[in-house]
Structure formats: C-alpha cells, structure tokens
Motif scaffolding. Sequence first.
Motif, PDB file in Angstrom:
ATOM      1  N   SER A 172     -42.521 -72.869 -25.264  1.00  0.00           N
ATOM      2  CA  SER A 172     -42.490 -73.932 -24.261  1.00  0.00           C
ATOM      3  C   SER A 172     -43.874 -74.473 -23.930  1.00  0.00           C
ATOM      4  O   SER A 172     -43.993 -75.569 -23.388  1.00  0.00           O
ATOM      5  N   GLY A 173     -44.913 -73.708 -24.230  1.00  0.00           N
ATOM      6  CA  GLY A 173     -46.258 -74.133 -23.888  1.00  0.00           C
ATOM      7  C   GLY A 173     -46.647 -73.865 -22.453  1.00  0.00           C
ATOM      8  O   GLY A 173     -47.756 -74.211 -22.038  1.00  0.00           O
ATOM      9  N   VAL A 174     -45.756 -73.244 -21.662  1.00  0.00           N
ATOM     10  CA  VAL A 174     -46.012 -72.961 -20.243  1.00  0.00           C
ATOM     11  C   VAL A 174     -45.529 -71.549 -19.951  1.00  0.00           C
ATOM     12  O   VAL A 174     -44.413 -71.176 -20.338  1.00  0.00           O
ATOM     13  N   GLY A 175     -46.347 -70.774 -19.265  1.00  0.00           N
ATOM     14  CA  GLY A 175     -45.946 -69.442 -18.831  1.00  0.00           C
ATOM     15  C   GLY A 175     -45.341 -69.490 -17.446  1.00  0.00           C
ATOM     16  O   GLY A 175     -45.995 -69.926 -16.494  1.00  0.00           O
ATOM     17  N   ALA A 176     -44.094 -69.029 -17.313  1.00  0.00           N
ATOM     18  CA  ALA A 176     -43.392 -69.085 -16.031  1.00  0.00           C
ATOM     19  C   ALA A 176     -42.693 -67.778 -15.720  1.00  0.00           C
ATOM     20  O   ALA A 176     -41.739 -67.752 -14.956  1.00  0.00           O
ATOM     21  N   PHE A 177     -43.160 -66.684 -16.265  1.00  0.00           N
ATOM     22  CA  PHE A 177     -42.554 -65.386 -15.987  1.00  0.00           C
ATOM     23  C   PHE A 177     -43.425 -64.629 -14.988  1.00  0.00           C
ATOM     24  O   PHE A 177     -44.615 -64.903 -14.825  1.00  0.00           O
ATOM     25  N   GLY A 178     -42.843 -63.633 -14.321  1.00  0.00           N
ATOM     26  CA  GLY A 178     -43.599 -62.733 -13.456  1.00  0.00           C
ATOM     27  C   GLY A 178     -44.419 -63.449 -12.403  1.00  0.00           C
ATOM     28  O   GLY A 178     -43.916 -64.285 -11.640  1.00  0.00           O
ATOM     29  N   VAL A 179     -45.714 -63.147 -12.368  1.00  0.00           N
ATOM     30  CA  VAL A 179     -46.591 -63.713 -11.343  1.00  0.00           C
ATOM     31  C   VAL A 179     -46.792 -65.211 -11.523  1.00  0.00           C
ATOM     32  O   VAL A 179     -47.287 -65.884 -10.608  1.00  0.00           O
ATOM     33  N   TYR A 180     -46.414 -65.746 -12.697  1.00  0.00           N
ATOM     34  CA  TYR A 180     -46.564 -67.185 -12.934  1.00  0.00           C
ATOM     35  C   TYR A 180     -45.337 -67.977 -12.508  1.00  0.00           C
ATOM     36  O   TYR A 180     -45.321 -69.198 -12.666  1.00  0.00           O
ATOM     37  N   ALA A 181     -44.331 -67.308 -11.975  1.00  0.00           N
ATOM     38  CA  ALA A 181     -43.080 -68.009 -11.667  1.00  0.00           C
ATOM     39  C   ALA A 181     -43.294 -69.091 -10.608  1.00  0.00           C
ATOM     40  O   ALA A 181     -42.718 -70.176 -10.703  1.00  0.00           O
ATOM     41  N   HIS A 182     -44.105 -68.805  -9.596  1.00  0.00           N
ATOM     42  CA  HIS A 182     -44.311 -69.772  -8.517  1.00  0.00           C
ATOM     43  C   HIS A 182     -45.419 -70.778  -8.838  1.00  0.00           C
ATOM     44  O   HIS A 182     -45.518 -71.815  -8.181  1.00  0.00           O
ATOM     45  N   ASP A 183     -46.233 -70.479  -9.836  1.00  0.00           N
ATOM     46  CA  ASP A 183     -47.326 -71.387 -10.215  1.00  0.00           C
ATOM     47  C   ASP A 183     -47.490 -71.326 -11.732  1.00  0.00           C
ATOM     48  O   ASP A 183     -48.405 -70.674 -12.246  1.00  0.00           O
TER      49      ASP A 183
ATOM     50  N   ARG B 215     -46.645 -55.388 -18.075  1.00  0.00           N
ATOM     51  CA  ARG B 215     -46.249 -54.557 -16.925  1.00  0.00           C
ATOM     52  C   ARG B 215     -47.038 -54.930 -15.681  1.00  0.00           C
ATOM     53  O   ARG B 215     -46.590 -54.680 -14.559  1.00  0.00           O
ATOM     54  N   ILE B 216     -48.198 -55.547 -15.833  1.00  0.00           N
ATOM     55  CA  ILE B 216     -48.989 -56.006 -14.685  1.00  0.00           C
ATOM     56  C   ILE B 216     -48.606 -57.430 -14.305  1.00  0.00           C
ATOM     57  O   ILE B 216     -48.230 -57.714 -13.159  1.00  0.00           O
ATOM     58  N   LEU B 217     -48.681 -58.331 -15.292  1.00  0.00           N
ATOM     59  CA  LEU B 217     -48.439 -59.748 -15.006  1.00  0.00           C
ATOM     60  C   LEU B 217     -46.965 -60.090 -14.937  1.00  0.00           C
ATOM     61  O   LEU B 217     -46.610 -61.193 -14.504  1.00  0.00           O
ATOM     62  N   GLY B 218     -46.110 -59.200 -15.351  1.00  0.00           N
ATOM     63  CA  GLY B 218     -44.679 -59.481 -15.301  1.00  0.00           C
ATOM     64  C   GLY B 218     -44.023 -59.137 -13.978  1.00  0.00           C
ATOM     65  O   GLY B 218     -42.794 -59.279 -13.841  1.00  0.00           O
ATOM     66  N   GLN B 219     -44.819 -58.695 -12.982  1.00  0.00           N
ATOM     67  CA  GLN B 219     -44.253 -58.391 -11.669  1.00  0.00           C
ATOM     68  C   GLN B 219     -43.904 -59.677 -10.934  1.00  0.00           C
ATOM     69  O   GLN B 219     -44.340 -60.770 -11.292  1.00  0.00           O
TER      70      GLN B 219
ATOM     71  N   ASP C 287     -44.760 -60.837  -7.995  1.00  0.00           N
ATOM     72  CA  ASP C 287     -45.867 -61.541  -7.347  1.00  0.00           C
ATOM     73  C   ASP C 287     -47.124 -60.697  -7.468  1.00  0.00           C
ATOM     74  O   ASP C 287     -47.101 -59.576  -7.994  1.00  0.00           O
ATOM     75  N   CYS C 288     -48.213 -61.252  -6.965  1.00  0.00           N
ATOM     76  CA  CYS C 288     -49.500 -60.566  -7.081  1.00  0.00           C
ATOM     77  C   CYS C 288     -49.532 -59.267  -6.279  1.00  0.00           C
ATOM     78  O   CYS C 288     -50.210 -58.313  -6.669  1.00  0.00           O
ATOM     79  N   ARG C 289     -48.819 -59.232  -5.183  1.00  0.00           N
ATOM     80  CA  ARG C 289     -48.802 -58.015  -4.366  1.00  0.00           C
ATOM     81  C   ARG C 289     -48.201 -56.849  -5.139  1.00  0.00           C
ATOM     82  O   ARG C 289     -48.699 -55.721  -5.077  1.00  0.00           O
ATOM     83  N   GLN C 290     -47.113 -57.080  -5.869  1.00  0.00           N
ATOM     84  CA  GLN C 290     -46.499 -56.015  -6.642  1.00  0.00           C
ATOM     85  C   GLN C 290     -47.293 -55.706  -7.902  1.00  0.00           C
ATOM     86  O   GLN C 290     -47.219 -54.592  -8.440  1.00  0.00           O
ATOM     87  N   ALA C 291     -48.054 -56.676  -8.402  1.00  0.00           N
ATOM     88  CA  ALA C 291     -48.850 -56.428  -9.600  1.00  0.00           C
ATOM     89  C   ALA C 291     -50.123 -55.648  -9.288  1.00  0.00           C
ATOM     90  O   ALA C 291     -50.703 -55.021 -10.188  1.00  0.00           O
ATOM     91  N   ALA C 292     -50.578 -55.687  -8.036  1.00  0.00           N
ATOM     92  CA  ALA C 292     -51.857 -55.071  -7.678  1.00  0.00           C
ATOM     93  C   ALA C 292     -51.899 -53.569  -7.938  1.00  0.00           C
ATOM     94  O   ALA C 292     -52.891 -53.083  -8.497  1.00  0.00           O
ATOM     95  N   PRO C 293     -50.876 -52.756  -7.569  1.00  0.00           N
ATOM     96  CA  PRO C 293     -50.976 -51.314  -7.842  1.00  0.00           C
ATOM     97  C   PRO C 293     -51.122 -50.997  -9.320  1.00  0.00           C
ATOM     98  O   PRO C 293     -51.852 -50.071  -9.691  1.00  0.00           O
ATOM     99  N   ARG C 294     -50.437 -51.743 -10.199  1.00  0.00           N
ATOM    100  CA  ARG C 294     -50.560 -51.490 -11.635  1.00  0.00           C
ATOM    101  C   ARG C 294     -51.929 -51.940 -12.147  1.00  0.00           C
ATOM    102  O   ARG C 294     -52.515 -51.298 -13.031  1.00  0.00           O
ATOM    103  N   MET C 295     -52.421 -53.045 -11.596  1.00  0.00           N
ATOM    104  CA  MET C 295     -53.758 -53.485 -11.979  1.00  0.00           C
ATOM    105  C   MET C 295     -54.796 -52.462 -11.542  1.00  0.00           C
ATOM    106  O   MET C 295     -55.826 -52.265 -12.213  1.00  0.00           O
TER     107      MET C 295
END
Length: 1012
Positions: A222-233, A313-317, A319-327
């Motif tokens: 698709s040329g656009v990433g819209a999964f995980g943390v990218y869903a809202h942006d 596993r980090i970027l697929g959460q 939102d950023c809050r849920q991705a932070a512990p894995r990061m």
Amino acid sequence: MRAARTLPLRLAPAPGEALDSWLEAIAAQLRVPMGEVLVCLGLHGEGEAPKNWAPWMTLLLPGEADRIAVATGTGLDRLRTMTLEHFGQRALVVDPERRQVDGSIVWGRGVGGGSRFCPDCLRENEGRWPLVWRLGWSYACLTHRQLLVDFCPQCGSRQRKRPHPSRVIPRPGHCDALLPQPADGASRPRCQHPLADTDSMRLDAGHPALRAQQDLLDTVTSGVGAFGVYAHDPQPAVAVLADMKGIARRVLFHMPAERMTRLVPENLVRAHFHAREHNNSLRQAQRRAPVDPGRVAPAYAVTAAAGATAAWRILGQADCRQAAPRMRELLDALVDRGYWTSPTVTRNWGRYTSPILEAVHLKAVAPTLWPNAALRYRTALPLPSSPTATPAQVTARARKIPGVIWPLWAVRLNPNPQVREHLEAALAASLLLVDSRIDLPSAVKKLGNLIDQPILTHALQALRDDSHYEGSQLALIRLAAYLDSHEVPIDYARRRRLDYTNLLPENEWIDLCHRALIDPGAGARHKVARCYLFERISALPYTRIPNPPRDSSAFRTSRARFPYVLTQAAAVELDHVAREFLDRNRLAHEPVTWQPPVELLNGLDLPRADPDTIDLDDLHRRVRAGQAATHIADDLRTDLRTLRYVLSEHPPAAPKPTLHDPRARARGRTSLHVARQVISKDQLERLYAQQEMPFIAIARHTGINRKTLATLAEEYGIARRNHRPSGTVDPAWLHEQYVIRRRTLADIGRETGMSGSAVAARARDYGIQTQNNRQPRCPQHDFATAPKVIQPTLGNAYAIRRLRIFIQVVRYPTLTEACQIHGIRSSTLTMQLKRLEEDLGGPLLIRASRGRQLELTDLGHDVVEAVEVWAHTLAEQPRETWARAERRRPRPGRRKRTNRRPADAPGVDRFPKLLQPAVRTFAGRRRLHRFLHAARYPSLAAYCRDAGISPSALTPQIQQLELDLRGQLLIRGQCGHRMRLTDFGKEILAVAHPYVGQLVARDGPVAPFLQV
C-alpha cells in the motif's frame, strides 16, 4: 540494434512474478538459451560478453520496455511491476542513473543480493519466482507458514545473485550455480539441484513472525504503514521500514539471547544464534553475513525474521504507551553495553525514520527523565516529540504568564505531600519549559526572578513524586498550547513593572471597611488586605510589594485567616479599588483578573479535586458559625489551600449583626462594627440631634452600649452636646433601696430614668457608702427559708458555689492540700473564702500553722451546721465543679491562664485500649486529633503554617500526647529530611483513624486554642 520482433510463443507472467523469472520461463518453453531471448528483447547486445548483473531487473529503460512489450505483448505498466522499481520509495531506494539499489537504506537488496525462495511455492508454480522474494524484508511464506530458504542445500550458493547463464537453457526451479572445478580438469558443471526438495523451518499459525510479515507486506504493497502505533497517524512505507530497521539492527547486534527471548519467540532466537555461530565459523572470504547483521539486509532469513519480529513486537502495539515497556527492554540492553540512551538518540538510528519511533522512544525513557526534560519533550502526550517552540514564541508566551500561576491551577496541581512555598511561581516558570529548549535559569528570569533554580527543581520533583504526575504534566502542556494559540486579555509582563507604592493606603482601607460594614482591624488586617489586592492585580507574591510587611507567625496567621473574614461587600469594594488603580495606570482595557478556561482540566487525573464540587452554602454556613478551618476541610474532604481559594473567589455574605453574640469577637467583629450595621448615621442623628434623646435612652432602644454610641456619633460627625440627666433622687429613698433592700445601682437607674453611674454619683453626693449588691443569677430560687446565719451571703451570685467550696475545704488539714487535690490555685481559693467571710461578717477558719491543722471558728461551726440543715436546697441548685469555677469567662483585657484540672470526657470505653490513656479528657482527644492531622505533613512547621498556629504551641501538645501514650510518635525532620513516624506512631495512626469523628465531638463550643 535490430527492430524488435514478436516471439513465436507467448507466456503470460504469473501474478507478482519477477522479470528475470518470466524471461527464464519463456526461454525454457522455447528451448533456447537465455542469451538468445535477451538479445531478441534488446536487453543484451549480440556478441556482447555476459555481465555479472542485470540492470534491467532494477529499472527498465523506456526503449527496453517498449521492445519487451512489442515482443511479448505485455503492457508497459505490467512490465514495470516486475522490476525492483515497483518497490521504489516503499521497500527500497533506487538510484535511477546507476540503476542500482541503495542497500544501506531500509534493508534494500539489489539485483546482486539474490533472492530467497519457498520450496513449496516453486513446486506448485513450476519454478516461477515472485519479485517480493528479492526484498530484504521478505523472510517467510504466508501461504505455507514457513521461513524462506537462502541457499541451495547442495552447493550452498545464493540463488539468482547473478543473471542466468546466457548459453544455458534454463530449468525453472533448479539451481544454476557452478560447482567447483573437477579434479580431471573438465569444465565446471552446473548444480541443477531441484530447489523444491529443500527443507525449511515451519511456523505455527499466528506465529509473531508471520503476523509481522503480513503487516510488512501490507505496508510495502500500500505504500503506507497503518498497523500498531501507526494506526492513528499512518506513515509512509519507507519511514515505517526505517523505524523497523533501526530497532531490528540494535536488537540483532546488542541483545543477548536471554534478553531477546522477551521480544522474539525462543525457536527463532535459537535459529538466529545458530546461524550467527555458523557464519562466524567460516573463513573470512566465505562468510555470508557481516559482523553487524542489521546494517544491511540480513543474509539469513531467520536473522531477518528475528529482527523484524522484535521490531514488530514494539511497533505493533496499539499505542506508544503500550510499546514503551517493550522498547525499554532494548534500551536496557543498550545501557548494559555501555551506550547512552538520550531522548534524541533515535535521530542516529537511520535516515527516513518517522516521528513515531521518536515518540515510542520518549515514552520508554520518560520514567528516567528529569521533570523539566519531560515537559520539554511532552512525554505525557500520546505522541511525544522534540521541542519545536522558537525563542520568539517562548518570549511571547512569557508575556501571557503571571509571576505566580493562576489560583485555580495552583489548587488543582498542588501535589501530595503539598509544596508549601513557591508552588505558584514554580508552576508558572514550568510553563515556559513546555515544548521549548529554554534552560531553568532563563525561564525563572523571564518571569521576574521570583525563585531560583533549586526551588524550581524541588517543586518539579514534588510533582514527579505525586501519583498524579502524568495528569499534572498534561495540564501544563494543555495550558502552554492554549497560551500559544490564543490571545490573553492581560499583559502580565507590564503588570509586573507597575508601581504599587500607593496601593490601598490605610485611610482608604478604613473608608472601604465602613462602606462594606466590616471591621478594619488594628492594623495587621490592612497589611493583609493590601497584600491580597497586590497579588490579585500583579499576579506576584506579596513579598514583592513595596515596603512588604515583616514575615512573622502573626502575619502569616492573619493572612491565612483573611479569606474567612472576607465578605462579598468587601470583595466588591476591593475590586473597585483595583479597577481604579488600573485606570490610573492606563490599563482600563484590561480586566482586574483573568484565568484560562477550566475546560482545559477536564478529564485529567489531578492531585486535588475540583473546587466547584464544594457546596458553597454549606461552606459559608460553617464559616459564619466560626468552625475551625481544619474541621471544615475534614468534613468537606478537601485541603486548606482549596478552602482559601474558594472563599477568595466566592466570599460569603456578611451575617446579620447580633449585638449579644458571644462569638462576635472571635469572628473579628467588635461592638462598634456591629453598631454601624444596626444604626445608620441618619437614624442616630434623628434620635440624638433632632429628638434630643440621651445616649442612655438610645441604648435602651437599640441595645447598643452608650459609650459605643458616643464613639459612633463622633465617627459620623454628629456634634456632641453637654447632657446630664435631669431630676433628683430623694436621699432617704435611695438609702432604703440601696442599703436596706440591697438593690443594684443599675436597677435603681432603670426606675429613675438615670444611668447606673449617675445613681452612683448621687449616692456619693449623699454620703452613702458603695456596697456589693450583686443579685443571684438564679432568682427563681427562694432563699427565704435559709438559716439566718448564711442569709447575708445569699444575695451574691456566687453564694452557693462559695458555700460548697467552704464545706469541702474543712475536710482537709490544710488549704494547700485541698488545692492540690482539687486542682485549683491557692490564690483563687483564698479569695473565695475571703469574700464569703466578708459577706458573713467574720472569720470562718483558723489557718493551719506549724504543728497545727486547719480549725473552724465559732462562726465557722455555725455556718457548717446551717449548711447541713439547708443541704436539700444546695442539692437542688446547679452544681459547679471547681474546674468550672476556674473556667468562667474572664473580663475582656484581663484574661489569665489557669492550671485547671482537665475535665473528664465520657465514652472512654468506646475507644481501643491503646488510645484510652490519651482520650480520658477532652484536651487529650484534641491533642490526638491534632496529631492525626500533623502526621500527613512533611514537618510540624508545615502543618502550623497551614493551620495558622505557632509551633511553640503545637510541640508541647505532641510531647504531652507522647507522655500519655508512653511512647515516641514522631522523629522530627532535619535539614533535607522529612518528618517521619515511628513504628509506634504508625500503629497509633492506624488505630485512631476510624475514631477521628469522635475525637472532636463534645457538648459546647470548640476550645479557643483549637480555633485555627
């Protein structure tokens, strides 16, 4: 070059097939060498030497595309989807001039990088190779749920790294690599191993590696990433892959196996490290992967799978809050390796990275950031970012910020434990830190240097230590954003530069109080009111006012009490004074005060509750009743700072004046203040000047003391006249009424229309000696039946009490022993007995001397026998203990302390045994109640500041409580340390907490020393 001609046989390309695979299938179908097909299509010159790479696989030139389209009948658009240019700026970056792929960016693999393959797919589609297998991010087959294969299992060579041999007829699905030179010197044979027979690592359905592969392929397609943390942006595919590469590279290079298993399934981790060990065991020339496995596209599919899965596993959460512990797992590994993880470290993680990666990183490091850095990067937002405000924007914001933050914001953001001093100034300075690179000293300087850097740092740390830290951060961030995007009606920078020397002089304050019908006080209240008005206008602390008052405990107490004595009328008058002051300084277009919209705080979890939830009617009722501030705060479940804010913003109406209110002085209302509200100037002038009524007559009519009326007339400017009561009093009649009938002077004055002092003057003129004719306070009792020997003393209001005291004293050998047992001063007892002897006309006791006990005189024996005969009447009178006699209300101005015996408190059995030694008296219960409040503060001095009491008064109460409970409760705070409870103190606190409401419950008003 010859013109293009049509091929004798045509073969349609498979969906997603690569161009070289399609041409090999055509050559195999025509049974001609691969070189002839390339020459026919114009991709290779006739007689030209073979090349080791095929630039047409990367990018077709216009002429090359036209010749292929004519020869095969395939459209140009379809042909372009069969080259790596199709994934340009999505999964790789193509250099159009050199017709090559930049392999250092987003794991791009060029033509020379070869292609992975799925054995089952080659078997099913007869050796056709999809183009997507050439991508560095392609490592698994979603159809067959297995990892792709990198090398031929027989010869170990990478497939499709070079073009197919031009002199060999292709065999789709077979390895075309050259084998080593035979020993007999014959030509090198081809491998020709069927690749469909290769084994591969199988993955379970729902395996994280397969889910990551699906999201990656969707992003590339698709040329656009819209999964995980990218869903809202959603972000461009190249930015998403750059983020994935930045994380995967560091996971593969820095994380040991035990840490990697927290992000990657264990089977992939084992396979990855096995491939790494195998690669390291090879000679330098034979190694298939570099030392840094993530810098370029990994040579092994399992390595790419491990890195991509960890990044997913980090970027697929969500939102950023849920991705932070894995990061944070990755950042901890970097720290263990000696790397510094600054807030901006992701800028060095590669080109094309997106702001989402920075936001995830900032969320991960947020718990370790200093509070000022957290505000700079706005870590409380869903998507934190680097500061963007320019110096000019910060300067413009400073003009919109007061020196001390708005009162409502100071109340709501006050952390727990509370910041006692400089909280408002620290919060105001922290607004300049939001989304800016300004340092702490510069932020303080822009707002007038009200505090220094250590104080600001301490206040920010207090916010961080509070459990509502994130809500406080969001409030400051929202407020800073609002100030940047909206105009503010007040220029606070100009307000800070005004001259406040002549603000509210004392004569103006007195006139204001007269208009508002409040008591101006003795001078301290004027200073407090001036400071209050200065803070409202300038938004600066009162210490910056010209000629500030001396900072004493008395002033701090008056300042803390000022909102409780402020009325609506006084607040309106003070605002009117402020309005006139602004008009004189050419600020008529600005309001007196302003606050940001309270809607900015909606939905935030803040340290303090919304003051609007307080019932104003209930609060005003409690304040007018004189209830202690700490009790009000406990009952309304709030704190003292919030109470002061609510009362300042919504002061109660002045209560209806009451002349005989016993608590008038406790509320700061003198008789003159009450008189102003009861009788106006016109009324007093009509009664005194026009009707010529004397002050004594007006006093009977209004209930106001005549001396107060005289002072009020002088204040109103009413001329005094010489007045003396008319009429005379017969000397014989006055002697009979005053001496024989023992009537009081006031009683005689009411009958004759004269004042008591005028009657006393007539008595002196007639030679009548003054005597004590005070009447009993209980005239309803009949004393006519009393024995004659004690009748002379029954005209006194304290006769019954003195007789009881005398009867109790004669039981002891000495007066000193009687005083010690009953807890009364010897001087008080001596005075009571002396007055009783004066009333009865003779001595009653012979004082004890050395070797001789206390004895009764003959008159004393007669009085004792008479009292025993008249005992039934004494039993009917209200009994008063000795402590009650000592506690009677003293005259104003002559108040003395007495060492009275504490009154026993009922209901001791309701309390636990641990508390019973301290709750046997009402004073003990008050001490325990005060300890429960003080235990919540960092120091006793902090509690005293809020409660408005002196530490010298609180410390003895705590010490007495420790003596009662026989144990130490507190360890006083020293420099840099908070006050803390001992284990015994914690036990007392836990046991007494359910009984807080019973500790202050008793009949009668609260003791004066509890009035905060």
